[in-house]
Scaffold this motif. Structure first.
Motif, PDB file in Angstrom:
ATOM      1  N   GLU A 139      -5.220 -13.056 -14.114  1.00 64.45           N
ATOM      2  CA  GLU A 139      -6.682 -13.075 -14.272  1.00 64.45           C
ATOM      3  C   GLU A 139      -7.060 -13.097 -15.760  1.00 64.45           C
ATOM      4  OE1 GLU A 139      -8.708 -10.198 -11.860  1.00 64.45           O
ATOM      5  OE2 GLU A 139     -10.641 -10.668 -12.783  1.00 64.45           O
ATOM      6  N   LEU A 150      -2.680 -13.186  -7.586  1.00 66.72           N
ATOM      7  CA  LEU A 150      -1.230 -13.213  -7.390  1.00 66.72           C
ATOM      8  C   LEU A 150      -0.818 -14.190  -6.279  1.00 66.72           C
ATOM      9  CD1 LEU A 150       1.248 -11.905  -8.551  1.00 66.72           C
ATOM     10  CD2 LEU A 150       0.963  -9.998  -6.998  1.00 66.72           C
ATOM     11  N   GLY A 157      -1.186  -9.919 -10.910  1.00 65.00           N
ATOM     12  CA  GLY A 157      -2.517 -10.468 -10.597  1.00 65.00           C
ATOM     13  C   GLY A 157      -3.486 -10.225 -11.743  1.00 65.00           C
ATOM     14  N   TRP A 158      -3.392  -9.058 -12.348  1.00 61.15           N
ATOM     15  CA  TRP A 158      -4.253  -8.717 -13.491  1.00 61.15           C
ATOM     16  C   TRP A 158      -3.919  -9.607 -14.689  1.00 61.15           C
ATOM     17  CZ3 TRP A 158      -3.546  -6.877 -18.484  1.00 61.15           C
ATOM     18  CH2 TRP A 158      -4.697  -6.388 -19.120  1.00 61.15           C
ATOM     19  N   TYR A 203       0.805  -1.223   0.000  1.00 58.41           N
ATOM     20  CA  TYR A 203       0.000   0.000   0.000  1.00 58.41           C
ATOM     21  C   TYR A 203       0.840   1.276   0.000  1.00 58.41           C
ATOM     22  CZ  TYR A 203      -3.031  -3.810   0.912  1.00 58.41           C
ATOM     23  OH  TYR A 203      -3.654  -5.021   0.805  1.00 58.41           O
ATOM     24  N   GLY A 211       1.742 -15.447   0.388  1.00 65.66           N
ATOM     25  CA  GLY A 211       1.572 -14.064  -0.086  1.00 65.66           C
ATOM     26  C   GLY A 211       1.695 -14.028  -1.598  1.00 65.66           C
ATOM     27  N   SER A 212       2.044 -12.861  -2.120  1.00 62.37           N
ATOM     28  CA  SER A 212       2.217 -12.754  -3.572  1.00 62.37           C
ATOM     29  C   SER A 212       3.231 -13.782  -4.027  1.00 62.37           C
ATOM     30  CB  SER A 212       2.761 -11.376  -3.950  1.00 62.37           C
ATOM     31  OG  SER A 212       1.857 -10.374  -3.602  1.00 62.37           O
ATOM     32  N   ARG A 256      11.079  -5.378  -3.712  1.00 65.43           N
ATOM     33  CA  ARG A 256      11.156  -6.758  -3.189  1.00 65.43           C
ATOM     34  C   ARG A 256      12.560  -7.340  -3.336  1.00 65.43           C
ATOM     35  NH1 ARG A 256       6.862  -5.152  -2.115  1.00 65.43           N
ATOM     36  NH2 ARG A 256       4.921  -6.328  -1.875  1.00 65.43           N
ATOM     37  N   LEU A 265      -6.703 -11.165   0.898  1.00 64.22           N
ATOM     38  CA  LEU A 265      -5.591 -12.082   1.115  1.00 64.22           C
ATOM     39  C   LEU A 265      -5.990 -13.209   2.054  1.00 64.22           C
ATOM     40  CD1 LEU A 265      -2.801  -9.374   1.624  1.00 64.22           C
ATOM     41  CD2 LEU A 265      -3.472 -10.499  -0.483  1.00 64.22           C
ATOM     42  N   PHE A 270       4.293 -14.091  -7.270  1.00 63.87           N
ATOM     43  CA  PHE A 270       5.140 -13.484  -8.310  1.00 63.87           C
ATOM     44  C   PHE A 270       5.379 -12.013  -8.001  1.00 63.87           C
ATOM     45  CE2 PHE A 270       2.790 -16.930 -10.387  1.00 63.87           C
ATOM     46  CZ  PHE A 270       3.823 -17.635 -10.992  1.00 63.87           C
ATOM     47  N   LYS A 271       6.427 -11.469  -8.602  1.00 67.29           N
ATOM     48  CA  LYS A 271       6.643 -10.024  -8.536  1.00 67.29           C
ATOM     49  C   LYS A 271       5.811  -9.378  -9.632  1.00 67.29           C
ATOM     50  CE  LYS A 271      11.503 -10.048  -7.447  1.00 67.29           C
ATOM     51  NZ  LYS A 271      12.781  -9.413  -7.671  1.00 67.29           N
ATOM     52  N   TYR A 281      -2.829   4.978  -2.212  1.00 66.07           N
ATOM     53  CA  TYR A 281      -3.145   3.695  -2.827  1.00 66.07           C
ATOM     54  C   TYR A 281      -4.648   3.568  -3.062  1.00 66.07           C
ATOM     55  CZ  TYR A 281      -1.801  -1.056  -4.045  1.00 66.07           C
ATOM     56  OH  TYR A 281      -1.523  -2.214  -4.734  1.00 66.07           O
ATOM     57  N   PHE A 286       1.228   0.912 -12.681  1.00 66.51           N
ATOM     58  CA  PHE A 286       1.802   1.821 -11.681  1.00 66.51           C
ATOM     59  C   PHE A 286       3.137   2.336 -12.204  1.00 66.51           C
ATOM     60  CE2 PHE A 286      -0.389  -1.633  -9.429  1.00 66.51           C
ATOM     61  CZ  PHE A 286      -1.301  -0.909  -8.681  1.00 66.51           C
TER      62      PHE A 286
HETATM   63  N1  EPU Z   1      -5.686  -7.186  -9.879  1.00 73.91           N
HETATM   64  C1  EPU Z   1      -6.518  -7.854 -10.745  1.00 73.91           C
HETATM   65  N2  EPU Z   1      -6.816  -9.154 -10.482  1.00 73.91           N
HETATM   66  C2  EPU Z   1      -6.339  -9.800  -9.402  1.00 73.91           C
HETATM   67  C3  EPU Z   1      -5.468  -9.130  -8.518  1.00 73.91           C
HETATM   68  C4  EPU Z   1      -5.160  -7.808  -8.776  1.00 73.91           C
HETATM   69  O1  EPU Z   1      -6.991  -7.297 -11.741  1.00 73.91           O
HETATM   70  O2  EPU Z   1      -6.681 -10.971  -9.216  1.00 73.91           O
HETATM   71  C5  EPU Z   1      -5.428  -5.762 -10.103  1.00 73.91           C
HETATM   72  C6  EPU Z   1      -6.234  -4.937  -9.099  1.00 73.91           C
HETATM   73  O3  EPU Z   1      -7.467  -4.591  -9.600  1.00 73.91           O
HETATM   74  C7  EPU Z   1      -5.380  -3.737  -8.866  1.00 73.91           C
HETATM   75  C8  EPU Z   1      -3.982  -4.195  -9.174  1.00 73.91           C
HETATM   76  O4  EPU Z   1      -4.092  -5.463  -9.821  1.00 73.91           O
HETATM   77  O5  EPU Z   1      -5.680  -2.711  -9.737  1.00 73.91           O
HETATM   78  C9  EPU Z   1      -3.136  -4.316  -7.937  1.00 73.91           C
HETATM   79  O6  EPU Z   1      -3.698  -5.253  -7.042  1.00 73.91           O
HETATM   80  P1  EPU Z   1      -3.438  -5.198  -5.474  1.00 73.91           P
HETATM   81  O7  EPU Z   1      -3.669  -3.836  -4.960  1.00 73.91           O
HETATM   82  O8  EPU Z   1      -4.214  -6.290  -4.845  1.00 73.91           O
HETATM   83  O9  EPU Z   1      -1.890  -5.434  -5.302  1.00 73.91           O
HETATM   84  P2  EPU Z   1      -0.826  -6.341  -6.079  1.00 73.91           P
HETATM   85  O10 EPU Z   1      -0.053  -5.488  -7.013  1.00 73.91           O
HETATM   86  O11 EPU Z   1      -1.477  -7.552  -6.638  1.00 73.91           O
HETATM   87  C10 EPU Z   1       1.100  -5.825  -4.397  1.00 73.91           C
HETATM   88  C11 EPU Z   1       2.065  -6.571  -3.522  1.00 73.91           C
HETATM   89  C12 EPU Z   1       1.392  -7.086  -2.278  1.00 73.91           C
HETATM   90  C13 EPU Z   1       0.809  -5.915  -1.522  1.00 73.91           C
HETATM   91  C14 EPU Z   1      -0.165  -5.176  -2.440  1.00 73.91           C
HETATM   92  C15 EPU Z   1      -0.689  -3.924  -1.813  1.00 73.91           C
HETATM   93  C16 EPU Z   1       3.758  -7.493  -4.988  1.00 73.91           C
HETATM   94  C17 EPU Z   1       4.341  -8.721  -5.595  1.00 73.91           C
HETATM   95  N3  EPU Z   1       2.673  -7.658  -4.249  1.00 73.91           N
HETATM   96  O12 EPU Z   1       0.135  -6.764  -4.870  1.00 73.91           O
HETATM   97  O13 EPU Z   1       2.366  -7.680  -1.446  1.00 73.91           O
HETATM   98  O14 EPU Z   1       0.145  -6.321  -0.335  1.00 73.91           O
HETATM   99  O15 EPU Z   1       0.518  -4.770  -3.651  1.00 73.91           O
HETATM  100  O16 EPU Z   1       0.302  -2.973  -1.779  1.00 73.91           O
HETATM  101  O17 EPU Z   1       4.317  -6.409  -5.155  1.00 73.91           O
HETATM  102  C18 EPU Z   1       3.483  -9.743  -0.975  1.00 73.91           C
HETATM  103  O18 EPU Z   1       4.512  -9.199  -1.380  1.00 73.91           O
HETATM  104  O19 EPU Z   1       3.475 -10.929  -0.552  1.00 73.91           O
HETATM  105  C19 EPU Z   1       2.233  -8.986  -1.012  1.00 73.91           C
HETATM  106  C20 EPU Z   1       1.059  -9.527  -0.654  1.00 73.91           C
END
Ligand code: EPU
Length: 341
Positions: free
Chosen positions: A281, A301, A277-278, A131, A238-239, A165, A228, A241-242, A196, A264
């Protein structure tokens, strides 16, 4: 007195719940325990593997080393001024205990990192982030025990080479140090990071204009809870992948085909960060189960193990996901989880 056990199953010590055996295993509760374990391993010619909360590892085979489970705990205030506070946390402490310690005193800087699983000692290794905040934003220094020489070294922020990371402990010094403690600097007049998307949305929903640290922490908890999976209920790390960082031209090409793509800015010049994650999906793998393994239905993710998955099954799924994303987008997504090969 240090107790060293033989042939210990590690499934309860890693949140993906992979069942592999450690040839030798010891719980380390103090720096004296560590010194003892170091000498013991050296005498036997064994290497040492350091384990924190086990929330960011995938074991792919039995571990021939002496596995040390870090339980050196404690958080203390080491310096305070009118504007700032410095905390030292021992490495085996749960990360959230440290964050809680700060939130209770209304000291800002780490609230966006509330509820990140794992230990204090693991946080600098991958420069944990969530975040809009990363560990490096509050980090001052760390103390680490050199597993090659038995000496303690202090690393300042620059020496840790923090990036997304990433740190020196994932590269040049991989496996070399047992991190003993970290020092963070917090602010008594914190400027909260509210940019965020999910945070803005929740604040609006709840009609909060100027949140207090505690309120922001509660919002972070709610966002995390909604997306999560709790590792105590559903095995995950957790995530997995990067988020890939691609060139502006590569990004423009994808955006041409998928105008709704989320992105971003990256800390690297000329690069754009795309949420993996996108991508996952879009290739239809969100929530799709293969045996006991899937990318989580609420956050693609996160790789989840519904029970009994082997490392091999997980690694097969990782390749399946990577291949599907590469075929559709020509982007290679890389694991964020530390795969022990
Ligand atoms: N998204 C999708 N589909 C999904 C998941 C995400 O379309 O299934 C889109 C969301 O709509 C959003 C964007 O991807 O616009 C980002 O999603 P989200 O805010 O959930 O964060 P993330 O980029 O998937 C990263 C970190 C997380 C951290 C969150 C919040 C990495 C690898 N992961 O995830 O960290 O909690 O941002 O800041 O950078 C971790 O490192 O283990 C971890 C959980």
């Amino acid at each position: 007195m240090l107790k060293i056990k033989k042939q210990v199953d590690l499934s309860r010590y890693n949140t993906l719940k992979i069942s592999v055996k450690a040839a030798y295993f010891a719980i380390i509760k103090s720096e004296t325990d560590l010194a003892e374990a170091y000498i013991w391993a050296k005498d036997k010619g064994l290497s040492v593997f350091v384990l924190g909360g086990g929330s960011n590892v995938l074991f792919s085979h039995n571990i021939k080393a002496l596995v040390l489970k870090n339980e050196i705990k404690g958080v203390s205030v080491i310096k305070e001024t009118a504007a700032s506070a410095w905390l030292e946390a021992r490495s085996g402490e749960a990360w959230s205990t440290l964050v809680n310690f700060a939130i209770e005193r209304n000291w800002g800087g780490m609230e966006n990192l509330y509820y990140v699983p794992g230990t204090v000692g693991a946080a600098p290794v991958q420069n944990i982030g969530a975040y809009g905040v990363e560990l490096k934003d509050v980090f001052v220094s760390l103390r680490a025990f050199d597993l090659q020489t038995g000496k303690v070294k202090i690393f300042n922020k620059e020496e840790c080479k923090f990036a997304y990371r990433d740190s020196v402990f994932k590269h040049k010094y991989k496996g070399r140090y047992f991190i003993l403690s970290i020092t963070v600097k917090l602010s008594k007049q914190a400027k909260l990071k509210l940019d965020y998307g999910d945070i803005k949305l929740k604040l609006k929903e709840q009609g909060i204009k100027k949140p207090k640290i505690r309120q922001l922490a509660e919002i972070i908890r709610q966002i995390r809870d909604s997306k999560l999976p709790n590792p105590a209920e559903l095995a995950n790390a957790g995530s997995f992948f990067k988020n890939p960082e691609v060139s502006l031209s590569a990004f423009k090409k994808i955006q041409g085909r998928f105008p709704e793509i989320k992105f971003f800015p990256s800390a690297k010049a000329g690069k754009i960060k795309i949420p993996a994650g996108w991508l996952i999906e879009q290739v239809g793998l969100k929530g799709k189960r293969f045996g006991s393994v899937a990318m989580y239905e609420k956050q693609a993710l996160i790789l989840v193990n519904y029970g009994g998955a082997s490392a091999k099954q997980i690694l097969t799924h990782v390749q399946r996901v990577q291949k599907a994303v590469e075929q559709k987008f020509a982007i290679k997504i890389e694991p964020e989880v530390n795969i022990i090969k």
